[in-house]
Scaffold this motif. Sequence first.
Motif, PDB file in Angstrom:
ATOM      1  N   UNK A 113     113.511  92.401  35.453  1.00 55.20           N
ATOM      2  CA  UNK A 113     113.733  92.521  36.890  1.00 55.20           C
ATOM      3  C   UNK A 113     115.006  93.321  37.171  1.00 55.20           C
ATOM      4  N   UNK A 114     116.054  93.034  36.408  1.00 51.38           N
ATOM      5  CA  UNK A 114     117.308  93.764  36.572  1.00 51.38           C
ATOM      6  C   UNK A 114     117.142  95.232  36.193  1.00 51.38           C
ATOM      7  N   UNK A 115     116.380  95.480  35.113  1.00 45.26           N
ATOM      8  CA  UNK A 115     116.115  96.855  34.688  1.00 45.26           C
ATOM      9  C   UNK A 115     115.406  97.638  35.786  1.00 45.26           C
ATOM     10  N   UNK A 116     114.449  96.992  36.448  1.00 45.38           N
ATOM     11  CA  UNK A 116     113.722  97.645  37.533  1.00 45.38           C
ATOM     12  C   UNK A 116     114.667  97.980  38.687  1.00 45.38           C
ATOM     13  N   UNK A 117     115.547  97.038  39.040  1.00 46.08           N
ATOM     14  CA  UNK A 117     116.490  97.261  40.138  1.00 46.08           C
ATOM     15  C   UNK A 117     117.457  98.393  39.822  1.00 46.08           C
ATOM     16  N   UNK A 118     117.967  98.413  38.584  1.00 47.85           N
ATOM     17  CA  UNK A 118     118.906  99.469  38.191  1.00 47.85           C
ATOM     18  C   UNK A 118     118.216 100.824  38.175  1.00 47.85           C
ATOM     19  N   UNK A 137     115.580 101.782  39.949  1.00 51.92           N
ATOM     20  CA  UNK A 137     115.315 102.230  41.310  1.00 51.92           C
ATOM     21  C   UNK A 137     116.597 102.696  41.992  1.00 51.92           C
ATOM     22  N   UNK A 138     117.721 102.011  41.703  1.00 53.24           N
ATOM     23  CA  UNK A 138     118.989 102.405  42.328  1.00 53.24           C
ATOM     24  C   UNK A 138     119.478 103.756  41.828  1.00 53.24           C
ATOM     25  N   UNK A 139     119.129 104.104  40.590  1.00 53.87           N
ATOM     26  CA  UNK A 139     119.574 105.379  40.021  1.00 53.87           C
ATOM     27  C   UNK A 139     118.539 106.485  40.180  1.00 53.87           C
ATOM     28  N   UNK A 140     117.357 106.140  40.705  1.00 59.01           N
ATOM     29  CA  UNK A 140     116.269 107.116  40.819  1.00 59.01           C
ATOM     30  C   UNK A 140     116.623 108.312  41.703  1.00 59.01           C
ATOM     31  N   UNK A 141     117.285 108.115  42.869  1.00 58.79           N
ATOM     32  CA  UNK A 141     117.652 109.294  43.676  1.00 58.79           C
ATOM     33  C   UNK A 141     118.502 110.298  42.894  1.00 58.79           C
ATOM     34  N   UNK A 154     123.802  99.512  32.078  1.00 62.46           N
ATOM     35  CA  UNK A 154     124.097  98.745  33.284  1.00 62.46           C
ATOM     36  C   UNK A 154     123.219  97.498  33.373  1.00 62.46           C
ATOM     37  N   UNK A 155     121.991  97.581  32.885  1.00 60.75           N
ATOM     38  CA  UNK A 155     121.095  96.413  32.896  1.00 60.75           C
ATOM     39  C   UNK A 155     121.655  95.291  32.037  1.00 60.75           C
ATOM     40  N   UNK A 156     121.992  95.591  30.784  1.00 60.79           N
ATOM     41  CA  UNK A 156     122.559  94.572  29.897  1.00 60.79           C
ATOM     42  C   UNK A 156     123.867  94.013  30.452  1.00 60.79           C
ATOM     43  N   UNK A 204     125.980 115.237  51.190  1.00 61.47           N
ATOM     44  CA  UNK A 204     125.492 114.272  52.182  1.00 61.47           C
ATOM     45  C   UNK A 204     124.312 113.479  51.627  1.00 61.47           C
ATOM     46  N   UNK A 205     123.348 114.182  51.037  1.00 68.37           N
ATOM     47  CA  UNK A 205     122.154 113.519  50.491  1.00 68.37           C
ATOM     48  C   UNK A 205     122.538 112.542  49.367  1.00 68.37           C
ATOM     49  N   UNK A 206     123.440 112.969  48.508  1.00 69.36           N
ATOM     50  CA  UNK A 206     123.877 112.091  47.417  1.00 69.36           C
ATOM     51  C   UNK A 206     124.575 110.849  47.963  1.00 69.36           C
ATOM     52  N   UNK A 207     125.422 111.030  48.976  1.00 67.51           N
ATOM     53  CA  UNK A 207     126.116 109.879  49.560  1.00 67.51           C
ATOM     54  C   UNK A 207     125.153 108.882  50.166  1.00 67.51           C
ATOM     55  N   UNK A 208     124.168 109.376  50.913  1.00 71.94           N
ATOM     56  CA  UNK A 208     123.166 108.497  51.520  1.00 71.94           C
ATOM     57  C   UNK A 208     122.342 107.792  50.465  1.00 71.94           C
ATOM     58  N   UNK A 209     121.874 108.544  49.461  1.00 69.73           N
ATOM     59  CA  UNK A 209     120.996 107.983  48.439  1.00 69.73           C
ATOM     60  C   UNK A 209     121.695 106.892  47.633  1.00 69.73           C
ATOM     61  N   UNK A 210     122.928 107.147  47.221  1.00 71.72           N
ATOM     62  CA  UNK A 210     123.653 106.165  46.420  1.00 71.72           C
ATOM     63  C   UNK A 210     123.960 104.913  47.239  1.00 71.72           C
ATOM     64  N   UNK A 211     124.299 105.099  48.506  1.00 70.49           N
ATOM     65  CA  UNK A 211     124.646 103.947  49.341  1.00 70.49           C
ATOM     66  C   UNK A 211     123.444 103.055  49.586  1.00 70.49           C
ATOM     67  N   UNK A 212     122.295 103.649  49.877  1.00 75.30           N
ATOM     68  CA  UNK A 212     121.097 102.858  50.132  1.00 75.30           C
ATOM     69  C   UNK A 212     120.649 102.062  48.910  1.00 75.30           C
ATOM     70  N   UNK A 213     121.001 102.537  47.719  1.00 78.26           N
ATOM     71  CA  UNK A 213     120.592 101.854  46.499  1.00 78.26           C
ATOM     72  C   UNK A 213     121.717 101.038  45.871  1.00 78.26           C
TER      73      UNK A 213
END
Length: 560
Positions: free
Chosen positions: A5-10, A12-16, A51-53, A341-350
């Motif tokens: 579950x943590x791996x999935x969250x990490x 998705x957060x790094x996908x952008x 980051x997952x571990x 701008x896009x990087x700032x938005x993407x990282x913040x949302x995740x």
Amino acid sequence: MKTLRTLKEVFLSSLPLAIIIIVICVFVAPLENPSDYIKLIAGYAGVVFGQTFFLVGLDSSILPVGKLVGSSLAKFNKGIFVILFGILFGILATVAEPALAVLARQTHMIMNGVHETVFVWILSTGVGIFVGLALYRVVKDMNIKIVFAVLYALVFLIVIFVPEEFVALAFDGSGATTGDISVPFILALGMGISATMSKHKTNDDTFGIIGIASVGPILAVFIYGIITKLSNGGEIPPAGVYDPSAAESFLSITLSNVKGVALALIPIVIVFLPFQLFIVKLPKRQFTRIILGIAPVYIGLLIFLSGIDYGFAFAGKYIGEIFLDASRPEWFKWLLLPLGFVLGVAITLSEPAVTVLGEQLEEITNGHIKKLTIRITLAIGIGFASLLSMAKILTQINILWFLVPLYALALLMMLFTSSLFVGLAFDSGGVTGGALTSAFLTPLTLGTAQAVASTAGSKAQSVLTNGFGIIAFISVTPLIAVQALGIIYDRKVKQAQKAYAEYENAEYEELFSYAAQMDTEADMEPQINMENKADYMEGIYNAAECELEQSSDAKEVKYD
């Protein structure tokens, strides 16, 4: 199951970030050396799995230690002991911060005279001392608005004497010191103290502790920069070349990080042992589980930092440089503004910390401010912060021309914001610059600054001066955004209270009018004698009052 579950969250957060890297490095400006793609894949995998571990081990070891220590400190009735232990644990918790370790490596790479370990301990000491100050504020019930005003007035007074190479670095260090390890420790300390030693006996005083602690690293780096300049005869050594791709292999990088990661985590274990022996006294099984949980934290942090050094930093630097390539048209470099701008938005949302902040604010405001609203507001704000950072680098404008007005606005807004939202705002400014920000955006800005320096000739700024600052921009934006939300919330509450009061007065007037009318009708009824009139009127009043209560309940639900 938890690890997956943590791996999935990490992931998705790094996908952008992954998408942006693929688009630029595959389609816009393909890498010349095919082996560099392997480096990118290995680096990205190292960041995700590391980051997952790290997070899985954090939940089973470091976080419980922080909570146990925080609740245990509350047992010391004397404030001096609480403050001293707060300083100690503030230092030790910050030493293990991944984002700080990344920033220390980047700084050492550019300025060889800055030792990584010394740099980490200097900033951690700044955090620890100001954690003690924050706890002292809680114990003495000092006005949080006055404390922030005085601290930032001091910051912008001292900055006059600081070498310009250390100004942006100091603000970046402030954002990098408050993350996954230090924040839970500091908040646990604050909750324990505010619930037992605060005059208010509530957790409201917990908010603002992170914000006060974040000022410590700024002043610490300011002092470090002044001393560095004096020790070098009044001159700062020239910046070196920022080249993370110069590292040999993933394995060699990992082996070189083994000792540093161990030195970051061992102090936490050593200091926790006396608490276990004399105060906490956990059952052997639970204590063993916590100690064993340190292993995935160590392995995860080791892999995470190695992945950054090997691939992520290389990707950020490459993207920052190709937009200023001499073979491309002049206007092409300005595409870095929307990219930032896009990087700032993407990282913040995740960013997990932003999600937690949104849930926290939604709970405090009883749903008046939705967590999605908060996340979008912060994402747009931090998107513009990243855009401003790229504009600063491309134009080589001094960062203080941006930071002074932004901080001045944030301090001015305190006059119109409740103390609760002031504390939340400055706390949020300390937690938005997470590990992903340090892992990718800082190499991006350093690479861009290095490319600008190579094309600016004699007018070129040092990479230290121009390259750092992205975390500083990201840290100041939430101060404005969260306070704005607080002002909106307070205004809505006042409007709701006013409308409810007007509604209640109207209902009471209607009640009295209704009762008076019934009283007149009762006098006109011949079949009701004087003996029954009192009972009759009591029934009328009870019925009318019941009607008022029902309508008031409905209105209360409406304004809840």
